[in-house]
Motif scaffolding. Structure first.
Motif, PDB file in Angstrom:
ATOM      1  N   ARG A  19      74.416  39.394  33.812  1.00 27.56           N
ATOM      2  CA  ARG A  19      75.474  38.368  33.566  1.00 27.56           C
ATOM      3  C   ARG A  19      75.437  37.788  32.168  1.00 27.56           C
ATOM      4  O   ARG A  19      76.723  37.586  31.762  1.00 27.56           O
ATOM      5  N   GLN A  20      74.168  37.789  31.769  1.00 28.65           N
ATOM      6  CA  GLN A  20      74.068  36.986  30.283  1.00 28.65           C
ATOM      7  C   GLN A  20      74.590  37.960  29.198  1.00 28.65           C
ATOM      8  O   GLN A  20      75.170  37.651  28.480  1.00 28.65           O
ATOM      9  N   ARG A  29      77.074  40.343  29.773  1.00 28.32           N
ATOM     10  CA  ARG A  29      78.438  40.351  30.014  1.00 28.32           C
ATOM     11  C   ARG A  29      79.074  39.389  29.124  1.00 28.32           C
ATOM     12  O   ARG A  29      80.018  39.336  28.457  1.00 28.32           O
ATOM     13  N   LEU A  30      78.392  38.073  29.158  1.00 25.78           N
ATOM     14  CA  LEU A  30      79.110  37.057  28.800  1.00 25.78           C
ATOM     15  C   LEU A  30      78.767  36.944  27.211  1.00 25.78           C
ATOM     16  O   LEU A  30      79.895  36.821  26.486  1.00 25.78           O
ATOM     17  N   SER A  34      76.300  42.195  20.745  1.00 23.63           N
ATOM     18  CA  SER A  34      77.650  41.637  20.865  1.00 23.63           C
ATOM     19  C   SER A  34      78.691  42.284  20.217  1.00 23.63           C
ATOM     20  O   SER A  34      79.875  42.149  20.519  1.00 23.63           O
ATOM     21  N   HIS A  36      81.489  39.487  25.999  1.00 23.36           N
ATOM     22  CA  HIS A  36      82.829  39.000  26.020  1.00 23.36           C
ATOM     23  C   HIS A  36      82.952  38.127  24.963  1.00 23.36           C
ATOM     24  O   HIS A  36      83.924  38.038  24.168  1.00 23.36           O
ATOM     25  N   TRP A  37      81.948  37.234  24.380  1.00 19.74           N
ATOM     26  CA  TRP A  37      81.955  36.431  23.100  1.00 19.74           C
ATOM     27  C   TRP A  37      82.164  37.289  22.065  1.00 19.74           C
ATOM     28  O   TRP A  37      83.122  36.885  21.184  1.00 19.74           O
ATOM     29  N   LEU A  41      73.702  29.367  25.040  1.00 18.55           N
ATOM     30  CA  LEU A  41      73.301  30.188  26.257  1.00 18.55           C
ATOM     31  C   LEU A  41      71.574  30.352  26.261  1.00 18.55           C
ATOM     32  O   LEU A  41      71.216  30.859  25.662  1.00 18.55           O
ATOM     33  N   GLY A  90      77.339  29.928  30.676  1.00 16.47           N
ATOM     34  CA  GLY A  90      76.462  31.194  31.190  1.00 16.47           C
ATOM     35  C   GLY A  90      75.614  30.772  32.220  1.00 16.47           C
ATOM     36  O   GLY A  90      75.439  29.598  32.716  1.00 16.47           O
TER      37      GLY A  90
END
Length: 418
Positions: A91-92, A94-95, A121, A98-99, A37, A59
Motif C-alpha cells: 500500500r505504501q 502504491r501511494l 516513484s 501515485h505521487w 509518509l 498513507g
C-alpha cells in the motif's frame, strides 16, 4: 517550481531528524505543501507540526512488533510478516507511485527502504542518509574483522546497490551525517554532501555544564521509546545501578513512551516507592528506593537539560544516546534481547561515537563502569570531547533545508552545499 514535497521516513530517530528538516524548510518555503509518509510506526513525532498546519501525514500506518528493526533478526521479521508487513509495504509503494506520477519531488530520510521507494516513484528525489557512517569501520573500539574488511574493500559503509540508487539522474540531492562518509561516497561518483547533523539541532550544546548539588551523584538513564523493550531495558539498567553503593539520583529522560503507569510497575518491583518531586528538577514524578540511597526522577522532553546536569548516562537507546554523547555526556550501554538494542547495534553505536559510549557485557560490568567514570573526572571530560567531535555542531537542519530548496525544489542543475 514544485509546489508539493513528500517526505518518506522509516523509524523513530529518522522521524525526529525529518521533523527538524521540515521545520527549517517551512521557514524558507512557507508556501510549500508538505506531506509525510511514515514507513514505520504511526509517525507520532510529526503530530505537533501537523497540528500547526505545517504538514499532513498521509498513507497507511501501522505499529509493527519489531518497531522497524525486522532486519536485525529472523524472529522479528517473522513477527512483522505475520502482522501484515507485506500488505503495508504494498500500500505504501502504491501511494508513492501515485505521487511520483504527478512529477512532484520526494525526500527520503533513513536508509535503503525510503531510498528504494523514492527511486521507484519515477519522480525527482533527494536522500538524507542518517544511519550509516564510515566511522563505524574506520576507527573506534571493538573491531569486527570480517565486516571491517568488507567495508574497507568497498571504501564505504554504503553498499553498491545503494550507490546505484543514489547515482540515478533523478536523485538530485544526497546528504550524509559526516564528511568522512561523504568522501567515501564521492569515490563512487555519488555527489554526497555533509551539511551537518540535524540530531544536534535544538539542544543548545553550547550551554554550560551544570554540576549536581548535594551528596548524590546524578546519572542520566535512557531506556529507549519502544515498548515493551524499553521497560525491560529500564529494569536491567536500574537493577545494575542498584549495585552501586554511593548515593545516586537517576534521571530518566523519556518522550511520550513508555507511559508512567508501566514505569511505576517496574520501579515498584525493584523496591522503589513514590516520593515528592524535588523542587526545580523539572521532573514529572519521583520515586525513592526503600533500602538503598537511590532516587529516581522521570522527565518528559527535557533530555538536553538533564544531559547538562548529569555526569554520565546509562543507555539502551539509539538517537537519544547519540544526542547526549554529542552534548559531551559519556555513556555506558547494556545490550539486551532487542529487537532494537541488541549487542550488534550497541557495538556499532560505540564505534560510531569513537568509544564515547562503552558497551558493557552485563549488570556487574555496567555498575563497575559507572563507579569508574564517577571517580575519574578527567576520563569523563576526554570522552565528552570525543563525543562532541563525532556528532558535530548544530545547524545541519537549516543547511539541509537550504540545499533542498535550491537543488531538489529549484531548477535542475543547481549545485548543493560543500
Amino acid at each position: 517550481m514544485p509546489s508539493r514535497l513528500l517526505v518518506l521516513s522509516n523509524g523513530h530517530g529518522e522521524d525526529a531528524i525529518a521533523v527538524r528538516i521540515i521545520a527549517a524548510l517551512h521557514q524558507r518555503r512557507p508556501d510549500l505543501e508538505l506531506a509525510v509518509l511514515p514507513l514505520v510506526g504511526e509517525g507520532e513525532a510529526f503530530a505537533a507540526l501537523e497540528a500547526q498546519g505545517i504538514l499532513s501525514r498521509i498513507g497507511p500506518r501501522q505499529r509493527l512488533p519489531s518497531g522497524g528493526f525486522s532486519n536485525q533478526s529472523l524472529r522479528g521479521l517473522g513477527r512483522d510478516l505475520a502482522a501484515g508487513l507485506p500488505l503495508l509495504s504494498w500500500r505504501q509503494w502504491r501511494l508513492v507511485r501515485h505521487w511520483g506520477a504527478s512529477g512532484q519531488p520526494l525526500l527520503a530520510v533513513g536508509d535503503v527502504l525510503p531510498l528504494l521507494l523514492a527511486a521507484a516513484s519515477g519522480a525527482p528525489f533527494g536522500f538524507i542518509g542518517t544511519p550509516k557512517s564510515d566511522f563505524t569501520w574506520r576507527s573506534g573500539p571493538g573491531r569486527a574483522l570480517c565486516a571491517d574488511a568488507y567495508h574497507r574493500l568497498k571504501g564505504s559503509e554504503w553498499d553498491p546497490w545503494e550507490w546505484a540508487l543514489m547515482g540515478l539522474g533523478r536523485c538530485r540531492l544526497v546528504a550524509v551525517r559526516d564528511a568522512l562518509t561523504a568522501r567515501g561516497l564521492r569515490r563512487h561518483r555519488v555527489h554526497a554532501l555533509a551539511p551537518g547533523n540535524p540530531m544536534m539541532d535544538g539542544l543548545d550544546p553550547a550551554a554550560e555544564f551544570l554540576p549536581p548539588s548535594g551528596a548524590s551523584r546524578r546519572v542520566l538513564l535512557l531506556m529507549g521509546s519502544r515498548t515493551p523493550e524499553a521497560l525491560g531495558n529500564l529494569q536491567r539498567l536500574l537493577g545494575a545501578l542498584l549495585r552501586c553503593p554511593q548515593p545516586m539520583e537517576v534521571r530518566a529522560a523519556c518522550g511520550s513512551q513508555p507511559r508512567e503507569e508501566a514505569i511505576a510497575g517496574i520501579l515498584q518491583r525493584l523496591g522503589l516507592e513514590r516520593c515528592p518531586v524535588p523542587a526545580g528538577s523539572s521532573a514529572v514524578a519521583a520515586w525513592r528506593h526503600q533500602q538503598r540511597p537511590l532516587r529516581f526522577l522521570l522527565g518528559r522532553g527535557n533530555l538536553a537539560e538533564w544531559a547538562r546536569s548529569t555526569e554520565l548516562a546509562v543507555a539502551t537507546a539509539g538517537t537519544a544516546t547519540e544526542q547526549v554523547v554529542g552534548l559531551g555526556c559519556p555513556a555506558l550501554s547494556l545490550p539486551g534481547p532487542g529487537p532494537q538494542f541488541k549487542a550488534a547495534f550497541a557495538r556499532r553505536q560505540s564505534r560510531l561515537l569513537g568509544g564515547a559510549v562503552r558497551v558493557c557485557a552485563g549488570s556487574a560490568e555496567l555498575a563497575e563502569g559507572v563507579e569508574q567514570l564517577l571517580a575519574d573526572g578527567a576520563l569523563r571530560e576526554r570522552l565528552g570531547r570525543l563525543g562532541r567531535r563525532r556528532m558535530g555542531a548544530p545547524g545541519g537542519s537549516a543547511r539541509i533545508a537550504s540545499a533542498i530548496d535550491r537543488v531538489l525544489l529549484g531548477p535542475p542543475g543547481q549545485d548543493g552545499i560543500t
